[in-house]
Design an enzyme around this catalytic site. Structure first.
Site, PDB file in Angstrom:
ATOM      1  N   ARG A 163      25.915 -20.334  56.606  1.00 11.41           N
ATOM      2  CA  ARG A 163      26.861 -20.631  57.704  1.00 11.41           C
ATOM      3  C   ARG A 163      27.142 -22.135  57.792  1.00 11.41           C
ATOM      4  NH1 ARG A 163      24.527 -15.852  61.679  1.00 11.41           N
ATOM      5  NH2 ARG A 163      25.110 -14.271  60.167  1.00 11.41           N
ATOM      6  N   GLU A 204      15.894  -2.888  65.674  1.00 14.80           N
ATOM      7  CA  GLU A 204      17.301  -3.120  65.305  1.00 14.80           C
ATOM      8  C   GLU A 204      17.697  -2.353  64.040  1.00 14.80           C
ATOM      9  OE1 GLU A 204      18.345  -7.208  64.436  1.00 14.80           O
ATOM     10  OE2 GLU A 204      20.479  -6.763  64.447  1.00 14.80           O
ATOM     11  N   LYS A 246      18.086  -2.311  69.725  1.00 14.86           N
ATOM     12  CA  LYS A 246      19.184  -3.249  69.423  1.00 14.86           C
ATOM     13  C   LYS A 246      20.088  -2.587  68.390  1.00 14.86           C
ATOM     14  CE  LYS A 246      20.105  -7.907  67.683  1.00 14.86           C
ATOM     15  NZ  LYS A 246      19.715  -9.311  67.778  1.00 14.86           N
TER      16      LYS A 246
HETATM   17  P1  13P Z   1      24.826 -10.783  65.192  1.00 17.31           P
HETATM   18  O1  13P Z   1      25.032 -10.687  66.677  1.00 17.31           O
HETATM   19  O2  13P Z   1      25.469 -11.962  64.568  1.00 17.31           O
HETATM   20  O3  13P Z   1      25.121  -9.480  64.496  1.00 17.31           O
HETATM   21  O4  13P Z   1      23.275 -11.014  64.975  1.00 17.31           O
HETATM   22  C1  13P Z   1      22.378 -10.239  65.665  1.00 17.31           C
HETATM   23  C2  13P Z   1      21.099 -10.270  64.962  1.00 17.31           C
HETATM   24  O5  13P Z   1      20.107 -10.632  65.530  1.00 17.31           O
HETATM   25  C3  13P Z   1      21.066  -9.861  63.553  1.00 17.31           C
HETATM   26  O6  13P Z   1      19.763  -9.519  63.197  1.00 17.31           O
END
Ligand code: 13P
Length: 340
Positions: A33, A177, A219
Site C-alpha cells: 500500500r 474472520e 468478522k
Molecule cells: P479491510 O476492512 O480492508 O477488508 O480489512 C479488514 C481486515 O482486518 C482484513 O483482515
C-alpha cells in the site's frame, strides 16, 4: 477459562456504537500500500504511519479497539511512549492479529489456507501479558470456477475454531474472520451461497471445538457482487441479502458481528452498514458493528503520503471515517456527512 473477562471484553468492543479499527496489515501488505503512493517501505515509515493513527485526537470517541500487528504492538511514538500506552490512555482496547497469513492450499489451485496454529498458545500468552485483550485470525475464501471447494472451507473453518479455542483459553476474545473475497465477476447470489456455506461450517467447527459463543466476535464479509460483476445491486438489496444470510447462519448467542470492508469504497461500506442498522437494528440479536481497515484508513493514507506536514489533515480524514461508521452503527449516517 475466564468466562466473565471474555464476555466483558466482547461487550466493551461494541459498546456505545463504537467499532474496531484494523491496523494489522502485515509488513508485505503495508509495504504494497505504501509503494502505490511512493511512501518508503521501511520500518520507520510504518512506525510513523501507525503513530499518526494511534495519536489521532478523539479517536477513542468512535473506536473501541484497534487490531495491531506483531511489529506494531512492540513500537513506540517518536518520544518513546509505547503505542500500547497511547491506546489504553485513549480508552482503546488493544488487539492483535495472530494468524501467519494465507498460503496456497496444496492440491487446490486458486485456494488458500491460513497458517499459524503452531506455537500459537505461547504467542497468545505473550500478547495477553503485554495487554492485548482480543485477537484476529483471517481465513480467505475465493469464488471462481469450481471454487470454493468443500475441503477448503472445512480446512479454514477448522483452523479458525482451533485458534478461537486457544484465544479463549488465554483470555483473549477471538475475532473470527472468514472472508469471502470480492475479487471476480461472481454475482450477489453466488456470494450469498458461498457466505452461508462458510458461516454454517465455521459455526459447526466452533461448536465442536467448544468455543464459547458469548465470548467471541464474528468478522464476516458483507454479501456483495464481485468487483467486476456487471450487475451491482443497490445498497438496500445488499443490506437485505446480507441480513438474510446472517440470520440464517449466526447463532443469537454471538454478541457482535463486526464487518470487514474488503475493498469496498469507504463511503459504500458506511452506507451499507448504515442501511442494515437503520432497517433492522431493533430486530437483531447481535450488535452490527465494523472492523474496517481500508474503509477507515485509505483516505488518510492517501493524504499523508509519508509527509510530516500532512499528519494533521490525514488524522482529520481518519477521524471523519470513524465518525461516519459510528453514525452508521446508529443508522444515522447520511451522504451529507461526507461534505462536512
Ligand atoms: P479491510 O476492512 O480492508 O477488508 O480489512 C479488514 C481486515 O482486518 C482484513 O483482515
Amino acid at each position: 477459562m475466564n468466562t466473565q473477562l471474555l464476555i466483558d471484553t466482547a461487550n466493551k468492543l461494541v459498546a456505545d456504537d463504537k467499532g474496531l479499527l484494523a491496523m494489522d496489515e502485515s509488513n508485505p501488505t503495508c509495504n504494497k500500500r505504501f509503494a502505490k503512493l511512493n511512501i518508503p517501505q521501511t520500518v520507520e515509515a510504518r512506525r510513523a504511519y501507525r503513530e499518526l493513527i494511534v495519536t489521532t485526537p478523539g479517536l477513542g470517541e468512535c473506536i473501541s479497539g484497534v487490531i495491531l500487528y506483531d511489529e506494531t504492538i512492540r513500537q513506540q511514538k517518536k518520544d518513546g511512549t509505547p503505542f500500547l500506552k497511547v491506546l489504553t490512555d485513549a480508552g482503546i482496547i488493544p488487539g492483535i492479529k495472530v494468524d501467519a497469513g494465507a498460503k496456497d492450499l496444496a492440491a487446490h489451485p486458486g485456494e488458500k489456507i491460513t497458517e499459524g496454529l503452531d506455537g500459537l498458545r505461547d504467542r497468545l500468552a505473550e500478547y495477553f501479558q503485554m495487554g492485548a485483550l482480543f485477537a484476529k485470525w483471517r481465513a480467505v475464501i475465493a469464488i471462481g470456477v469450481g471454487i470454493p471447494s468443500r475441503s477448503c472451507i472445512e480446512a479454514n473453518a477448522h483452523a479458525l475454531a482451533r485458534y478461537a479455542a486457544l484465544c479463549q483459553e488465554a483470555g483473549l476474545v477471538p475475532v473470527v474472520e472468514p472472508e469471502v473475497l470480492m475479487d471476480g465477476d461472481h454475482t450477489l447470489e453466488q456470494c450469498r451461497a458461498a457466505t452461508e456455506e462458510v458461516l454454517r461450517t465455521v459455526f459447526n467447527q466452533l461448536n465442536s471445538q467448544r468455543v464459547m459463543l458469548e465470548g467471541m466476535i464474528l468478522k464476516p464479509n458483507m454479501v456483495l457482487p464481485g468487483l467486476t460483476c456487471s450487475t451491482q445491486e443497490s445498497v438496500d438489496e445488499v443490506a437485505d441479502t446480507t441480513m438474510k444470510s446472517l440470520w440464517r447462519t449466526v447463532p443469537a448467542a454471538v454478541p457482535a458481528i463486526a464487518f470487514l470492508s474488503g475493498g469496498q469504497s469507504a463511503e459504500l461500506a458506511s452506507a451499507r452498514l448504515n442501511t442494515m442498522n437503520h432497517r433492522f437494528k431493533t430486530q437483531l440479536p447481535w450488535a452490527l458493528a465494523f472492523s474496517f481497515a481500508r474503509a477507515i484508513q485509505q483516505p488518510a493514507l492517501e493524504i499523508w503520503r509519508g509527509e510530516e506536514a500532512n499528519v494533521t489533515p490525514a488524522q482529520q480524514a481518519l477521524l471523519h471515517r470513524a465518525r461516519c461508521n459510528r453514525a452508521a452503527r446508529r443508522g444515522e449516517y447520511t451522504v451529507a456527512m461526507e461534505k462536512t
